[in-house]
Design an enzyme around this catalytic site. Structure first.
Site, PDB file in Angstrom:
ATOM      1  N   SER A  77       6.949 -14.275 -15.562  1.00  0.00           N
ATOM      2  CA  SER A  77       5.993 -13.921 -16.239  1.00  0.00           C
ATOM      3  C   SER A  77       5.219 -14.740 -17.435  1.00  0.00           C
ATOM      4  O   SER A  77       6.196 -15.393 -18.103  1.00  0.00           O
ATOM      5  CB  SER A  77       5.832 -12.445 -16.892  1.00  0.00           C
ATOM      6  N   TYR A 121      -2.204 -15.301 -16.668  1.00  0.00           N
ATOM      7  CA  TYR A 121      -3.409 -14.425 -16.734  1.00  0.00           C
ATOM      8  C   TYR A 121      -4.448 -15.596 -16.945  1.00  0.00           C
ATOM      9  O   TYR A 121      -4.420 -16.605 -17.537  1.00  0.00           O
ATOM     10  CB  TYR A 121      -3.517 -13.367 -17.788  1.00  0.00           C
ATOM     11  N   THR A 147      -2.496 -13.486 -11.838  1.00  0.00           N
ATOM     12  CA  THR A 147      -2.674 -11.938 -11.905  1.00  0.00           C
ATOM     13  C   THR A 147      -4.170 -11.741 -12.473  1.00  0.00           C
ATOM     14  O   THR A 147      -4.339 -11.974 -13.345  1.00  0.00           O
ATOM     15  CB  THR A 147      -1.748 -11.223 -12.843  1.00  0.00           C
ATOM     16  N   LYS A 164      -2.551 -12.209  -7.188  1.00  0.00           N
ATOM     17  CA  LYS A 164      -2.046 -10.805  -7.314  1.00  0.00           C
ATOM     18  C   LYS A 164      -2.666  -9.931  -7.802  1.00  0.00           C
ATOM     19  O   LYS A 164      -3.734 -10.014  -9.020  1.00  0.00           O
ATOM     20  CB  LYS A 164      -0.589 -10.997  -8.170  1.00  0.00           C
ATOM     21  N   HIS A 184      -0.841  -3.182  -9.695  1.00  0.00           N
ATOM     22  CA  HIS A 184       0.143  -3.580 -11.238  1.00  0.00           C
ATOM     23  C   HIS A 184       1.041  -2.470 -11.539  1.00  0.00           C
ATOM     24  O   HIS A 184       1.070  -2.036 -12.891  1.00  0.00           O
ATOM     25  CB  HIS A 184      -0.975  -3.628 -12.337  1.00  0.00           C
ATOM     26  N   ARG A 201      10.010  -2.648 -11.248  1.00  0.00           N
ATOM     27  CA  ARG A 201      10.746  -1.501 -12.048  1.00  0.00           C
ATOM     28  C   ARG A 201      12.259  -1.780 -11.372  1.00  0.00           C
ATOM     29  O   ARG A 201      13.262  -1.400 -12.205  1.00  0.00           O
ATOM     30  CB  ARG A 201      10.209  -0.257 -11.909  1.00  0.00           C
TER      31      ARG A 201
END
Length: 409
Positions: A110, A132, A158, A256, A280, A335
């Site tokens: 990220s 982003y 994203t 994404k 997301h 996660r």
């Protein structure tokens, strides 16, 4: 084999250990979804609606789990999805990069990560940098240039993020900086979770909430919320903007957040190499169906023109097999590996990846397929209304029955 002190046998066990180890605010930041958590829960429960067709004899004695994603051969069809500010462990993204490299797969990093891209690429040379639409075009060019110089293999853009913090069960308080006020407020949680606190203190201090990969020339790295403020002030991108961004990056380019066939077609038109079917993780528009429900229509629309990945709700190897059977090239996980990281650092991430790898293998045995590349919808029982999704109330009730609904604060 039962779980032991240093090893766990399921992603669910990793989650339980993460909950026990992490301060409450940190843990709730991991499990967060927007509003009612309808999309968050449907991402997981939708997989249970897909049945597997077992085969009794003539099953393969060896199975091939390898596949390719954007020209990169990976040992099994699971990729690390980019997640920001991994304050669950001091080694954060570097530990995840080492674990994914050892597992033979791709690392997604990220732009809001807590570790510099240079360190992460050094730990896993097959790192894809996520960005982003944030700041000016000159800012974007700076971020891309740094990623190229660091050796990033690809770019993940994203487009579905709205950073929705409205949660019916409450949102954890996250400070902009760990100043004295924040430390005093967090002290009770730190004291009651000494292993997490000490793991950071032994490395020189509590988590740094800055995002080094979004530092601009002559300026310090912004805080997470500082970078978020820049995103909030940036006009939302058009497809023309994304087409411009595509031209600035000469390597693999992933979009994404695709949930509609029409958006998938636009991604093809602007020259994307792959798309990730993703909502997301349920952290944006609540009420969006599970990503696995959207997958078949998107594969039908563009699956012969672009590589299609699936992101959302993967908890076991059989989930991976179901996604591949519906047309995904590979899946991205978020996660699941964060729970492994919280539970046992780099070894915990490797543990989660091994769980998924072994689950894929045993599922292939059960359905009588020799390779992940041989999967198709014939291995599944698919309910007639599967892609239509659930009403919000049905999704909430099903999640509660499954025991995965968000816990009230």
């Amino acid at each position: 084999m039962a779980s032991t002190g240093g090893w766990f046998e399921s992603v669910a066990e990793a989650q339980r250990r993460a909950k026990k180890r992490l301060p409450r605010s940190v843990y709730y930041a991991l499990i967060a979804g927007s509003e009612q958590g309808i999309t968050l829960n449907d991402n997981v429960t939708a997989f249970a609606e897909l049945g597997l067709r077992p085969q009794l004899a003539d099953r393969p004695n060896t199975r091939d789990l390898t596949t390719t994603v954007l020209g990169e051969e990976i040992s099994f069809p699971v990729i690390i999805s980019p997640t920001g500010v991994q304050a669950v462990h001091p080694d954060a993204e570097v530990a995840v990069a080492r674990a994914s490299a050892a597992a033979g797969t791709i690392m997604g990093l990220s732009s809001f990560a807590s570790k510099p891209i240079e360190e992460v690429v050094a730990a896993n040379p097959r790192t894809f940098f996520q960005i982003y639409w944030l700041g000016s075009r000159d800012d974007m060019l700076h971020y891309l240039d740094r990623a190229k110089r660091a050796g990033a293999k690809g770019l993940i853009v994203t487009l579905d993020w709205s950073f929705d913090t409205r949660r019916d069960w409450g949102s954890p308080w996250i400070p902009e900086r760990l100043n004295l006020e924040a430390l005093l407020r967090y002290a009770p949680q730190g004291i009651t979770h000494p292993r997490w606190t000490l793991s950071f203190l032994r490395r020189g201090g509590l988590p740094d909430l800055t995002v080094p990969n979004l530092a601009l020339p002559g300026k310090p790295a912004p805080t997470f919320f500082g970078a978020y403020a820049t995103w909030m002030q940036t006009p939302l991108p058009t497809w023309e903007d994304i087409a411009w961004l595509r031209k600035q990056w000469d390597g693999p380019f992933i979009i994404k957040g695709v949930m509609l066939p029409e958006d998938a077609r636009r991604a093809v038109e602007i020259g994307a190499d792959a798309i990730s079917v993703s909502n997301h993780g349920g952290n944006t528009l609540d009420g969006t169906p599970a990503s696995i429900r959207a997958l078949p229509a998107i594969v039908e629309a563009v699956g012969d023109q672009i590589e299609v990945l699936l992101d959302g709700g993967i908890r076991r190897g059989s989930d991976v097999v179901k996604a591949l059977a519906l047309g995904a090239r590979a899946v991205m996980i978020g996660r699941a590996y964060l729970w492994g990281l919280a539970a046992n650092g780099e070894a915990g991430v490797r543990n989660v990846l091994d769980i998924l790898r072994n689950g894929i293998d045993t599922t292939l045995i059960g359905i009588g397929r020799a390779s992940v590349r041989d999967l198709d919808p014939d291995v599944l029982y698919i309910p007639p209304d599967f892609t239509r999704g659930l009403s919000p109330e049905q999704a909430r009730q099903r999640a509660q029955r499954a025991g995965i609904a968000p816990e009230p604060s």
